[in-house]
Scaffold this motif. Sequence first.
Motif, PDB file in Angstrom:
ATOM      1  N   ASP A 250      -1.059   4.672   3.661  1.00 17.05           N
ATOM      2  CA  ASP A 250      -1.743   3.577   4.333  1.00 17.05           C
ATOM      3  C   ASP A 250      -0.847   2.917   5.366  1.00 17.05           C
ATOM      4  O   ASP A 250      -1.297   2.487   6.415  1.00 17.05           O
ATOM      5  CB  ASP A 250      -2.210   2.531   3.313  1.00 17.05           C
ATOM      6  CG  ASP A 250      -3.264   3.113   2.383  1.00 17.05           C
ATOM      7  OD1 ASP A 250      -4.035   3.956   2.854  1.00 17.05           O
ATOM      8  OD2 ASP A 250      -3.279   2.747   1.208  1.00 17.05           O
TER       9      ASP A 250
ATOM     10  N   GLN B 256      -0.549  -5.006   2.398  1.00 19.61           N
ATOM     11  CA  GLN B 256      -1.792  -5.768   2.355  1.00 19.61           C
ATOM     12  C   GLN B 256      -1.545  -7.091   1.640  1.00 19.61           C
ATOM     13  O   GLN B 256      -1.120  -7.112   0.494  1.00 19.61           O
ATOM     14  CB  GLN B 256      -2.874  -4.955   1.619  1.00 19.61           C
ATOM     15  CG  GLN B 256      -3.082  -3.549   2.187  1.00 19.61           C
ATOM     16  CD  GLN B 256      -3.546  -3.606   3.622  1.00 19.61           C
ATOM     17  OE1 GLN B 256      -4.061  -4.617   4.081  1.00 19.61           O
ATOM     18  NE2 GLN B 256      -3.332  -2.527   4.359  1.00 19.61           N
TER      19      GLN B 256
ATOM     20  N   ASP C 155      -6.344   1.860   9.179  1.00 22.03           N
ATOM     21  CA  ASP C 155      -4.963   1.526   9.502  1.00 22.03           C
ATOM     22  C   ASP C 155      -4.712   1.927  10.964  1.00 22.03           C
ATOM     23  O   ASP C 155      -4.907   3.092  11.324  1.00 22.03           O
ATOM     24  CB  ASP C 155      -4.046   2.319   8.563  1.00 22.03           C
ATOM     25  CG  ASP C 155      -2.568   2.022   8.795  1.00 22.03           C
ATOM     26  OD1 ASP C 155      -2.239   1.481   9.864  1.00 22.03           O
ATOM     27  OD2 ASP C 155      -1.760   2.335   7.905  1.00 22.03           O
TER      28      ASP C 155
ATOM     29  N   PRO D 241      -7.690   1.776  -1.655  1.00 19.80           N
ATOM     30  CA  PRO D 241      -7.003   3.063  -1.865  1.00 19.80           C
ATOM     31  C   PRO D 241      -6.860   3.484  -3.316  1.00 19.80           C
ATOM     32  O   PRO D 241      -6.835   4.684  -3.597  1.00 19.80           O
ATOM     33  CB  PRO D 241      -5.641   2.835  -1.207  1.00 19.80           C
ATOM     34  CG  PRO D 241      -5.899   1.814  -0.152  1.00 19.80           C
ATOM     35  CD  PRO D 241      -6.938   0.911  -0.717  1.00 19.80           C
TER      36      PRO D 241
ATOM     37  N   ILE E  48      -8.543   2.121   5.144  1.00 17.60           N
ATOM     38  CA  ILE E  48      -7.786   1.382   4.125  1.00 17.60           C
ATOM     39  C   ILE E  48      -8.677   0.480   3.282  1.00 17.60           C
ATOM     40  O   ILE E  48      -8.260   0.025   2.218  1.00 17.60           O
ATOM     41  CB  ILE E  48      -6.676   0.532   4.775  1.00 17.60           C
ATOM     42  CG1 ILE E  48      -7.251  -0.395   5.843  1.00 17.60           C
ATOM     43  CG2 ILE E  48      -5.590   1.423   5.340  1.00 17.60           C
ATOM     44  CD1 ILE E  48      -6.236  -1.338   6.447  1.00 17.60           C
TER      45      ILE E  48
ATOM     46  N   ALA F 208       0.835  -1.192   0.000  1.00 12.93           N
ATOM     47  CA  ALA F 208       0.000   0.000   0.000  1.00 12.93           C
ATOM     48  C   ALA F 208       0.868   1.239   0.000  1.00 12.93           C
ATOM     49  O   ALA F 208       2.015   1.214   0.408  1.00 12.93           O
ATOM     50  CB  ALA F 208      -0.913  -0.015   1.229  1.00 12.93           C
TER      51      ALA F 208
END
Length: 500
Positions: A12, A16, A157, A187, A164, A8
Motif C-alpha cells: 500500500d 493510514q 494509493d 487491505p 487501499i 499499511a
Amino acid sequence: MAGLLAQAPAADGLVQGRTELEWLKHLIKCHDKEIPELEELNAYYEGKQPLSYMHPELQRELDENVRQVVINWPRLVIDSIEERLDVEGFRYPGKTEADAELWRIWQANDLDEQSQMGHLDALAMKRAYAVVGENDQDPTTPIVTVESALDMYAEEDPRTRRLIAAVKRWCVGDGADKVDHATLYLPDSTIWWVKADGEWAEDPDYPRDDHNMGELPVEILANRPRLKGRGGVSELADVIPISDAACKVATDMMISAEFHAMPRRVAFGFGDEDFVDADGRRLSVWSRVAGRIWATAKSRKEDGADVIQFPEANLANFHSTLNQLAQLVASMAGLPPAFFGQSTANPASADAIRSSETRLVKRAERKQRAWGGTWERVMRKVLRVRDGEWSDDARALETIWRDASTPTVAQSADAAVKLFTAKIVPLRPTRERLGFSQAEIGRMEELDEQAANDAVARIAGGDVLPLFGAKPAPDDPQPSPGPGDPPEAVPAGSASGHAA
C-alpha cells in the motif's frame, strides 16, 4: 487504539491515520460527490435525458404539448463496443489450453452475465467494480460479484496505484422503514456497517472478516483511464452534446410536422356557426384546421367569404441536419455509417464492411487488453481466497477473449486451416481462432482421444485399415507405369522372362 489502522503493508505504501469509521465516512462523502454525474450518464444510456437547446420559458409553455423525441445514439455507441467483449477463459503461462478450474469458478458465479453488465456500466459510467469474497457454503468456489459505480467507490494509493480502501452502499426498505447499509473494504479486513439513529455502527448480523490478504478484495474496471484520471472516462463524453442536438432537431421536426407540414388555410368572412357537421353540431378547432373539404353557402362577391391556403413546409432541412450529426457521432465513436442507417444504393462488399469496422475492432481490442488485466487480478485473488496463499503461477495469467472482429466463417476457417496445415499453429489454438468455446473444444478433444483409442484397439486386433487405408477393389484398373517408374517384376518361366 482499537479500530485504528496501523502502518499499511509495503504494497500500500502509505501510513493510514484514519480510523475505520473515518474511512467509511470519507469514502461515502467522496461517493456522494460523483453520484449526480453518474446518474446523468446513466440517464443518457437509458434514453431518459432532459431536452436540451430549448429556452426554459418556451419549454415551460410547451411542456404539456411537446414530448421529446429521443434518438438514443449513446446506447448504440456503448452496445456496439460491449457486444465484442466476451471472456472465454484463463490460461496459465506455458499452457496451451484454458484452465478448467478457473473457468468452473467463473461459471459458478454467473460471470458470463455479470462481466457483460460490468463492461457495459464501465463504458457508460466510467467504471465498475469486481469484488471477491469467501463462500461459506462451498469454500472451493469463492464468490465474485460485479458492482455498479452508483453503489460503490474506491480510493487508490497515488504511489503504487493500488486500491487501499473501498465502500459499497445499499438500502433496505422505503420511507420510514429505510435502513442504510455499507461494506468497508480495507487491505486486511472487510467490515459491514449499518446506520442506526443517524450514526454508523458495525452490523451485528455480519461479523467482520479479517482476511489479512494485504490487498483489497476489490478490482476496478475503469474505462479509458489516464495517468491523471485513473478513475476512467465515460465513452459518452464526446457523444452527449451531439446526441442532445439530434434530439432537439428531431423534436423540432415533429413540431413542424404538426403545425407546418400540412397546408395551413385561412378563412375570411366566416363565423363559428359556419363550421358544423352534417347534424349541425359545431366542429372542434382541429377539425376546422385538418378538414379535407370545406363547403359554404356564402359567396366571395356578396358576402366577402374567401379561403386561401399557404404552402406546406419542407422537412428536408431537418433530415440533412440529422444525417450530418450522425456522421459526426460515427467519426467520433469509430462506428461504421451503416450503424446509423446510412447506406448507399449499392450494398457494400464484405471487404468494405470489414474495413469500415477497423476502428471499432481496435477500440474493442484496447478494452480487452486493459480489462483482461483486471480479470486476471480478480482470478488471482480468487485463488488467494480459496487456498489461503498467493499462487506464483497465477502472476502471469492470460485472459482469453473472443475475436473482436467480424470475419466471415469461410475466411476464418480458411485462414485457420492454412496455419494449422503449415504447422504454424497447433490444433487447439486453431479451434480457438474459429470461435469455439472452451467447452466445445474440450468435447472435440475427447472425441479425438476416443477415435485414437479406437484406432489403436483395431490395430491391436489385426486390422491394419487405420494405418494403410482401404484396399483397392479387385476390378479397379491398375495404373500403367510411367516413363520414370521401375519395370514390373516378371514371373519366372514366362515367355519373356529368363530362368534364374
